[in-house]
Structures are given as structure tokens and as C-alpha cells.
Design a protein around this motif. Structure first.
Motif, PDB file in Angstrom:
ATOM      1  N   TYR A  15      35.647  32.081  32.922  1.00  0.00           N
ATOM      2  CA  TYR A  15      35.908  33.274  33.847  1.00  0.00           C
ATOM      3  C   TYR A  15      36.914  34.585  33.312  1.00  0.00           C
ATOM      4  O   TYR A  15      36.582  35.367  33.435  1.00  0.00           O
ATOM      5  CB  TYR A  15      36.355  32.388  35.192  1.00  0.00           C
ATOM      6  N   VAL A  16      37.991  33.928  32.661  1.00  0.00           N
ATOM      7  CA  VAL A  16      38.874  34.827  32.229  1.00  0.00           C
ATOM      8  C   VAL A  16      38.335  35.740  31.073  1.00  0.00           C
ATOM      9  O   VAL A  16      38.406  36.772  31.082  1.00  0.00           O
ATOM     10  CB  VAL A  16      40.168  34.071  31.719  1.00  0.00           C
ATOM     11  N   ALA A  17      37.462  35.041  29.950  1.00  0.00           N
ATOM     12  CA  ALA A  17      36.959  35.912  29.146  1.00  0.00           C
ATOM     13  C   ALA A  17      35.814  36.790  29.703  1.00  0.00           C
ATOM     14  O   ALA A  17      35.763  38.003  29.270  1.00  0.00           O
ATOM     15  CB  ALA A  17      36.141  34.635  28.265  1.00  0.00           C
ATOM     16  N   ALA A  18      35.227  36.340  30.774  1.00  0.00           N
ATOM     17  CA  ALA A  18      34.055  37.009  31.227  1.00  0.00           C
ATOM     18  C   ALA A  18      34.768  38.662  31.947  1.00  0.00           C
ATOM     19  O   ALA A  18      34.117  39.493  31.643  1.00  0.00           O
ATOM     20  CB  ALA A  18      33.176  36.436  32.181  1.00  0.00           C
ATOM     21  N   THR A  19      35.644  38.097  32.633  1.00  0.00           N
ATOM     22  CA  THR A  19      36.246  39.241  33.648  1.00  0.00           C
ATOM     23  C   THR A  19      36.992  40.057  32.620  1.00  0.00           C
ATOM     24  O   THR A  19      36.799  41.339  32.877  1.00  0.00           O
ATOM     25  CB  THR A  19      37.225  38.822  34.789  1.00  0.00           C
ATOM     26  N   VAL A  20      37.566  39.534  31.488  1.00  0.00           N
ATOM     27  CA  VAL A  20      38.435  40.609  30.485  1.00  0.00           C
ATOM     28  C   VAL A  20      37.422  41.420  29.736  1.00  0.00           C
ATOM     29  O   VAL A  20      37.639  42.692  29.729  1.00  0.00           O
ATOM     30  CB  VAL A  20      39.244  39.730  29.659  1.00  0.00           C
ATOM     31  N   PHE A  21      36.281  40.888  29.512  1.00  0.00           N
ATOM     32  CA  PHE A  21      35.022  41.549  28.904  1.00  0.00           C
ATOM     33  C   PHE A  21      34.571  42.690  29.561  1.00  0.00           C
ATOM     34  O   PHE A  21      33.882  43.530  29.444  1.00  0.00           O
ATOM     35  CB  PHE A  21      34.148  40.697  28.194  1.00  0.00           C
ATOM     36  N   GLY A  22      34.745  42.423  31.161  1.00  0.00           N
ATOM     37  CA  GLY A  22      34.169  43.427  32.150  1.00  0.00           C
ATOM     38  C   GLY A  22      32.859  42.831  32.874  1.00  0.00           C
ATOM     39  O   GLY A  22      32.443  43.676  33.431  1.00  0.00           O
ATOM     40  N   LEU A  23      32.648  41.692  32.791  1.00  0.00           N
ATOM     41  CA  LEU A  23      31.429  41.175  33.546  1.00  0.00           C
ATOM     42  C   LEU A  23      31.883  40.791  35.085  1.00  0.00           C
ATOM     43  O   LEU A  23      32.785  40.525  35.362  1.00  0.00           O
ATOM     44  CB  LEU A  23      30.936  39.760  32.625  1.00  0.00           C
ATOM     45  N   GLN A  24      30.607  41.102  35.724  1.00  0.00           N
ATOM     46  CA  GLN A  24      30.735  40.628  37.167  1.00  0.00           C
ATOM     47  C   GLN A  24      30.722  39.083  37.203  1.00  0.00           C
ATOM     48  O   GLN A  24      29.789  38.352  36.805  1.00  0.00           O
ATOM     49  CB  GLN A  24      29.691  41.070  37.956  1.00  0.00           C
ATOM     50  N   ALA A  25      31.833  38.528  37.604  1.00  0.00           N
ATOM     51  CA  ALA A  25      31.884  36.926  38.046  1.00  0.00           C
ATOM     52  C   ALA A  25      32.629  36.732  39.183  1.00  0.00           C
ATOM     53  O   ALA A  25      33.830  37.314  39.491  1.00  0.00           O
ATOM     54  CB  ALA A  25      32.471  36.343  36.705  1.00  0.00           C
ATOM     55  N   SER A  26      32.428  35.719  39.850  1.00  0.00           N
ATOM     56  CA  SER A  26      33.155  35.199  41.188  1.00  0.00           C
ATOM     57  C   SER A  26      32.973  33.604  41.358  1.00  0.00           C
ATOM     58  O   SER A  26      32.016  33.034  41.042  1.00  0.00           O
ATOM     59  CB  SER A  26      32.619  35.940  42.287  1.00  0.00           C
ATOM     60  N   TRP A  27      34.085  33.432  41.833  1.00  0.00           N
ATOM     61  CA  TRP A  27      33.900  31.830  42.237  1.00  0.00           C
ATOM     62  C   TRP A  27      33.306  31.774  43.643  1.00  0.00           C
ATOM     63  O   TRP A  27      33.435  32.252  44.461  1.00  0.00           O
ATOM     64  CB  TRP A  27      35.515  31.154  42.372  1.00  0.00           C
ATOM     65  N   ILE A  28      32.399  30.463  43.649  1.00  0.00           N
ATOM     66  CA  ILE A  28      31.709  30.174  44.790  1.00  0.00           C
ATOM     67  C   ILE A  28      31.986  28.658  45.300  1.00  0.00           C
ATOM     68  O   ILE A  28      32.135  27.994  43.987  1.00  0.00           O
ATOM     69  CB  ILE A  28      30.169  30.760  44.787  1.00  0.00           C
ATOM     70  N   ASP A  29      31.774  28.412  46.591  1.00  0.00           N
ATOM     71  CA  ASP A  29      32.151  26.948  46.723  1.00  0.00           C
ATOM     72  C   ASP A  29      30.686  26.224  46.686  1.00  0.00           C
ATOM     73  O   ASP A  29      29.717  26.738  46.446  1.00  0.00           O
ATOM     74  CB  ASP A  29      33.041  26.776  47.886  1.00  0.00           C
ATOM     75  N   GLY A  30      30.668  24.734  47.220  1.00  0.00           N
ATOM     76  CA  GLY A  30      29.637  24.099  47.160  1.00  0.00           C
ATOM     77  C   GLY A  30      28.615  24.650  48.059  1.00  0.00           C
ATOM     78  O   GLY A  30      27.332  24.492  47.898  1.00  0.00           O
TER      79      GLY A  30
END
Lengths: 409, 255
Positions: free
Chosen positions: A107-122
Motif C-alpha cells: 500500500y505504501v509503495a503504491a501510494t508513494v508511486f501515485g497509484l490509486q489504492a484504498s483499504w476495504i473491509d470484508g
């Protein structure tokens, strides 16, 4: 005997060869020819799962994937063809606490790179993938811009773009020998007996990459490892094509929709590596599984069934197996093959050949043309491995383990 | 109702070799599969069983490795499997094979319907199903492309003829050969594979069948293959891209 010449010869009409042809043709007016002994995209390329997973823990790899996305956008416009591209998004879901750290890092690597990413629950995972049993999911990452593509169409897209830029393509003609004199490449000999002179030869022959160069030239630390997936019967109401693909590290598995069915890839605890010196010239002649993958599915399904308890009753329409060329460190091999001047290699795709193809093609082009490389090429240098015995059991074990221990898609 | 489905082990690939001495297919070491037409015969038997109940027995004649195709057929729903295997059967032609399989039917106590695929994709003869019917003096319906109706006493099917289609009704016992259009195959599941993998396969050899051994194997087969040659491939094809080019070709041919 007809003698021809070119500035650059590319051997291999799979994804890496065709992507390299396209990227080179955009950057130089040199004469470039590509030889494929079978048909374009007819070997490992057509047996790929085709995930374009953007998030990687290494920035260089994300740059390579981004370049592939850029190529797809470019080619789609150029050829007025979607190339089977589907922006489905992806979900990486884990259950084990020890997997949380790796997912946090991603998650950290992706967001630092500028990618859209979000946590979702079950519950959110369940809403996006209703077929999945999510009660064991403890953490999940959603990447809305991830996509998958038809790898054969992408390969042909690269090649069509390359041909429009003047690259010559010959299929059903193989290269039998790479010729050299005094540690300088001089050309190739074809299966027709013709000699084609060239100061630069790029070996992008996938599972056959060592057979093309060894023992005449230095060997590469890569062997083909069985990569496979199963495709369910078509049930479009349950597996619509726009569902996200799923990466399930704790099950060593991935899924993605496929024309109404579900592709299920599960890595075995001990993957199967092959001695490439014993391989036939056509992948159709390789028997990857005498029982069509059933015993492997039976032995590997235990970790996956908690996410999909119905797997035992799901009708399986197809088993698709092919070679993924792994290296001991799970990184590609791209660059000059020392000490022979003019000889370059692009291989060891480690199951990421589709996603990285555009990037590898660009890196190869920049290296060949002496330009500054857009990623750190030393990560992928062929010379990072020494004293390589390409047909040894030791290398096969190392490469099989590299696939077995893989966590991503 | 008892049904027997005969299946054949055929090469998976079209890249096959011929034995230069016996003029038969080299089958050892070649990846194999169930003859695709035969799976439609299995499916037809399962559809009949769904309506009438009973047992579907799948039978193949071949080497011990042919067990694999029996298990594959069982994945598609067959209840029992029988391997008919004996070194003496090697090289049997369609007449000899029909004789052996007819004796298998007798040995198993007969069945209401004996199913075959329309033909095997290796030999392409379409002779064994009708041959078994002739040996047993059973009625036969070839090239079924639709199962219309079945009950405990009779079966009604549509079959392909040289002129179109014909609806045929027959009592039992009967031999029926099946086209691919007859039904839609269902893909098997992991549970189907496990059931087939764990199933017991019964084996029958020549001594069990009270055969006239002068009628079996290469020596008992009346067929004599004198020579086999590959069809020539046409390499000199020219693709014409316009009517003008076609007109030019015709003009040249008339000269």
C-alpha cells in the motif's frame, strides 16, 4: 545462398520480442527485423493469465508496468483497437496476520508511486466479489485502476505498431545460430540456411533463451517453470467480466473473470521446473500435466477453498498451462550478454511478462541504443548471476522455489 | 436400464506417426484423450439414465494406459468402467474389434442400449458401432443428433441421413452412434474427478471372453494395409487480392 543484413535482429515473436521491436522502432530509424519460428504470440504469450497488476514493492517494477499501460493507451489509439483491455480493478485480500505487513508495504509503495489504492473491509470485498466467502478476510486492498488484457492481442498490437514503423517480420522461420567473431556478434543463421548479418542481436526467445545462446555464449540463470490456471464453465451472472481480479496471497492464488467464467490460478507448494535442453520446439508438444491439471488442483486447493468453498462443485471447462521463466531472485534478465559485444537478452519474465512487457521493451531499447535507461538497469543485469549452469537441477530448484514463494499476482 | 458406452483412446494431437512395418498408428508414448464423439455418447447415456434410472457402464479396449480414458468418461457421469485389455488384441482392425466388443457385451450380460461415438478421430472409419450391432444382430441407429424420447421399452431419436433427418424409434437392445450435435457436454468438477479417480476399474482379458482367437489381433484381421503415405501439402498457393488478378489467372489458364 541469399545474404541479407540488418542493423538489429530480434529473435522471438512473443511479448518481449514484439514489445522490444515496437519500442525500438519508436526510437530509431535503424533497420530492424524480427524472426519467429512459429506464429506470433503462439507460445507462452498465449497461455498467460494477463493480469496488469500495478502495485509492486519495488518502484522500478511499477515504472515498468506503467510503461506497459502507456503503450496500451498508445496502441489502442494508433490501431483503434481495445486489445481486450478491461479496467476491472483488483482486490488483494489476506487472512493471516503475518500477511498484513507485506500488504501494508504494498500500500505504501503504491501510494508513494501515485497509484490509486484504498483499504476495504470484508463486506466491501463481498459486494465486489459476491461469489467469495469473505469471513476469513482480515485486510483487503482495492486498486480501482488495475486491469487485465488479452496478451495475444497486446503482442500483436506491439508488432503491428512496430511494422507500421518499418520493422520487418518473418514468421515460421527460426534462428538456428547466433554468429559472432572475436567477441562481436555478426548476425544469425536461419532455419532456411540464410545468413543475415547484423551488429546487434536481441535474444527474446522465452523458455528457449538458453538453448539459443548456450554453450556458445554465456548462460542465463533462468529456466521455464510450469504456470497454470483453470477456467470455470461460463456463468456470467456470477462471474461478470467487469468484476475485479483478486489476489489471495494466503491461498497462493488469484482469480479473474474470463468471458463469463472464472480463471483460478493456484501456485503449488512445490512448482515444477523443466530442463529447457530437453524441450521441443513447439509448446504444443509439451505435456504439462498428464491428467489435465486435476491432481494438481486437488493437491493445491486446500488454501483456496476457504475463499471459495464451492470450488469442489464448480465445473472446470479448461486447464491452461505454459512456461513462466523464473530466475533465482524473481527479477527479469534484461541487458547485454557479456563479454560478447552486440548480443542482448530479454527474458526471465517471472510470471510478469504481460504486465512488464512495455517496460522491458523500453528498457531493452534504451540499453541497445545507449540512451539513459528510465529504470535502474543494474537490477536486471544478466551478469548479476555468475557461474551459471543453465541445465542443472540446482538452478531448476532455485527457479521453482522462486515461483513457489511468490506472493503477488 | 443397463447402458454400455464404448469409448476409444485416441491421440491428443494430430502430429501422429505410423509404424512402417504394421502400418498402424504408433500409440505408445503419445498423449491421449477420449475420442471426442464418445463423450457425447456418454452424455446421451447420462440423459437416458436421468429419465429411466439404471446403470451406465463405460468400456474401452486398449492397453493398460487406456484406464485414463475410462476415468475421464467416468468424470462425465458413468457409473462403472471396464477395461478390455490383452496383448492378443493388438493390431485388431474394425471387424476384429467389433467381434471382440460384441463378445464383451455378451460377457457383461447384454445392455438395453450400446452407445458409440459416431466415429473415432484417428481412424475415422465409423465402422465399429455398426460392426458390433451386426455381430450381435441388434438393430442400429447411426449418427443420432437428437435424443427425442426414451422410456423403459423404447428410444426415439433423430438421426442424420444423406438427405436430411429421420426420426427413428427402436426397442431394446439397440446400438446407437452419436454425433456431436446430439447434446451439450457438461464440464466436470473437482468432485467428479475425485469420484472417477477413486473408482474401481474392472479388467477383462481374452481368456474371459471365450473368443475364437483366429478372429482377433493383427493376424485375425481381414484388413491388409499395403501402404500409407502422407497427403501432399499444397505449398504453391497464391492468394489473389482482386477480381482483376483472377481474370488474369483465367486468361493465362486458357492459353
Amino acid at each position: 545462398m541469399l545474404i541479407k543484413s540488418a542493423d538489429i535482429i530480434i529473435i522471438g515473436g512473443g511479448l518481449l520480442g514484439c514489445a522490444t521491436a515496437y519500442q525500438l522502432s519508436k526510437r530509431t530509424s535503424c533497420s530492424i527485423v524480427l524472426y519467429e519460428r512459429n506464429d506470433i504470440a503462439s507460445q507462452a504469450t498465449s497461455r498467460a493469465a494477463c493480469l496488469l497488476t500495478r502495485a509492486r514493492t519495488k518502484p522500478a517494477l511499477m515504472s515498468l508496468v506503467q510503461e506497459t499501460y502507456d503503450c496500451i493507451a498508445e496502441l489502442s489509439q494508433l490501431l483503434n483497437d481495445s486489445l481486450g483491455y478491461t479496467e476491472s480493478g483488483s482486490i488483494t485480500a489476506v487472512s493471516e496476520l503475518q500477511s498484513h505487513v507485506a500488504l501494508d508495504d504494498l500500500y505504501v509503495a503504491a501510494t508513494v508511486f501515485g497509484l490509486q489504492a484504498s483499504w476495504i473491509d470484508g463486506h466491501q470485498v463481498k459486494s465486489k466479489l459476491p461469489w467469495m466467502e469473505t469471513s476469513s478476510v482480515t485486510k483487503a486492498l482495492y486498486m480501482p485502476t488495475d486491469a487485465y488484457i488479452d496478451s495475444a492481442m497486446l503482442c500483436n498490437g506491439y508488432l503491428t505498431g512496430a511494422k507500421q514503423n518499418g520493422v520487418g517480420v518473418t514468421t515460421r522461420v527460426g534462428v538456428t545460430n547466433i554468429l559472432s567473431h572475436a567477441n562481436q556478434v555478426t548476425g544469425v543463421e536461419l532455419s532456411t540456411g540464410e545468413i543475415v548479418h547484423a551488429p546487434i542481436v536481441i535474444n527474446a526467445t522465452g523458455a528457449w533463451i538458453n538453448r539459443m545462446i548456450y554453450p556458445q555464449f554465456a548462460a542465463l540463470a533462468t529456466v521455464p517453470v510450469r504456470s497454470h490456471f483453470w477456467i470455470s464453465e461460463s456463468i456470467p451472472t456470477i462471474f461478470p467480466i467487469n468484476q475485479p481480479f483478486a489476489i489471495l496471497p494466503d491461498a497462493r492464488a488469484f482469480t479473474r473473470p474470463d468471458v463469463g467464467g472464472l480463471i483460478i490460478g493456484i501456485r503449488e507448494p512445490e512448482c515444477v521446473a523443466y530442463d529447457p535442453s530437453q524441450w521441443p520446439d513447439d509448446i504444443d508438444d509439451v505435456d504439462f500435466s498428464p491428467d489435465n491439471g486435476w491432481s494438481t488442483l486437488s493437491q493445491s486447493v486446500n488454501l483456496f477453498e476457504k475463499y471459495f468453498p464451492s470450488i469442489h462443485d464448480l465445473r472446470i471447462a479448461h486447464y491452461v498451462a505454459g512456461p513462466s521463466c523464473y530466475t533465482p531472485d524473481s527479477m527479469f534478465i534484461v541487458g547485454p550478454l557479456e563479454p560478447t559485444a552486440g548480443l542482448y537478452v530479454a527474458g526471465g519474465c517471472c510470471g510478469g511478462g504481460v504486465a512488464m512487457s512495455g517496460g522491458i521493451g523500453r528498457m531493452m531499447s534504451e540499453i541497445v541504443l545507449g540512451e539513459t535507461c528510465f529504470v535502474d538497469q543494474s537490477l536486471f543485469s544478466p551478469s548479476r548471476f555468475v557461474d551459471v549452469h543453465p541445465y542443472s537441477a540446482t538452478l531448476r530448484k532455485q527457479c521453482a522455489d522462486a515461483r513457489s514463494n511468490k506472493k503477488g499476482g | 436400464m443397463i447402458q454400455i458406452v464404448f469409448v476409444k483412446q485416441v491421440p491428443f494431437s494430430t502430429k501422429v506417426k505410423m509404424d512402417p512395418v504394421t502400418h498402424t498408428l504408433v500409440r505408445s508414448g503419445v498423449r491421449t484423450q477420449v475420442n471426442p464423439y464418445d463423450l457425447h455418447a456418454v452424455r446421451a447415456a447420462i440423459e437416458v439414465k436421468d429419465q429411466c434410472g439404471g446403470t451406465v457402464v463405460v468400456v474401452t479396449m486398449g492397453p493398460p494406459s487406456a484406464v485414463a480414458v475410462l476415468r475421464e468418461a467416468m468424470m462425465h457421469g458413468a457409473d462403472e468402467a471396464v477395461l478390455v485389455s490383452d496383448a492378443a488384441f493388438a493390431g485388431s482392425d474394425t471387424w476384429s474389434t467389433s467381434y471382440i466388443l460384441s463378445m464383451v457385451v455378451r460377457h457383461l450380460g447384454g445392455a438395453d442400449i450400446q452407445w458409440f461415438g459416431k466415429q473415432a478421430i484417428d481412424g475415422d472409419t465409423a465402422q465399429v458401432g455398426p460392426g458390433v450391432a451386426a455381430q450381435l444382430n441388434y438393430p442400429q441407429i447411426t449418427e443420432m443428433n437428437q435424443l427425442i424420447e426414451v422410456d423403459e421399452h423404447s428410444v426415439t431419436v433423430q438421426k442424420v441421413t444423406d438427405y436430411g433427418y429421420r426420426v427413428v424409434k427402436s426397442g431394446f437392445p439397440v446400438v446407437i452412434t452419436v454425433n456431436k450435435e446430439a447434446n451439450q457436454l457438461l464440464s466436470p468438477s473437482l468432485n467428479d474427478w475425485l469420484r472417477a479417480e477413486n473408482a474401481e476399474i474392472r479388467t477383462i482379458n481374452a481368456s474371459s471372453l471365450q473368443l475364437d482367437m483366429s478372429k482377433v489381433g493383427l493376424s485375425g484381421s481381414p484388413t491388409r494395409v499395403k501402404r500409407i503415405e502422407l497427403p501432399s501439402t499444397k505449398q504453391d498457393i497464391v492468394m489473389l487480392t482482386s477480381a482483376h488478378e483472377l481474370a488474369q489467372v483465367i486468361k493465362n489458364l486458357r492459353k
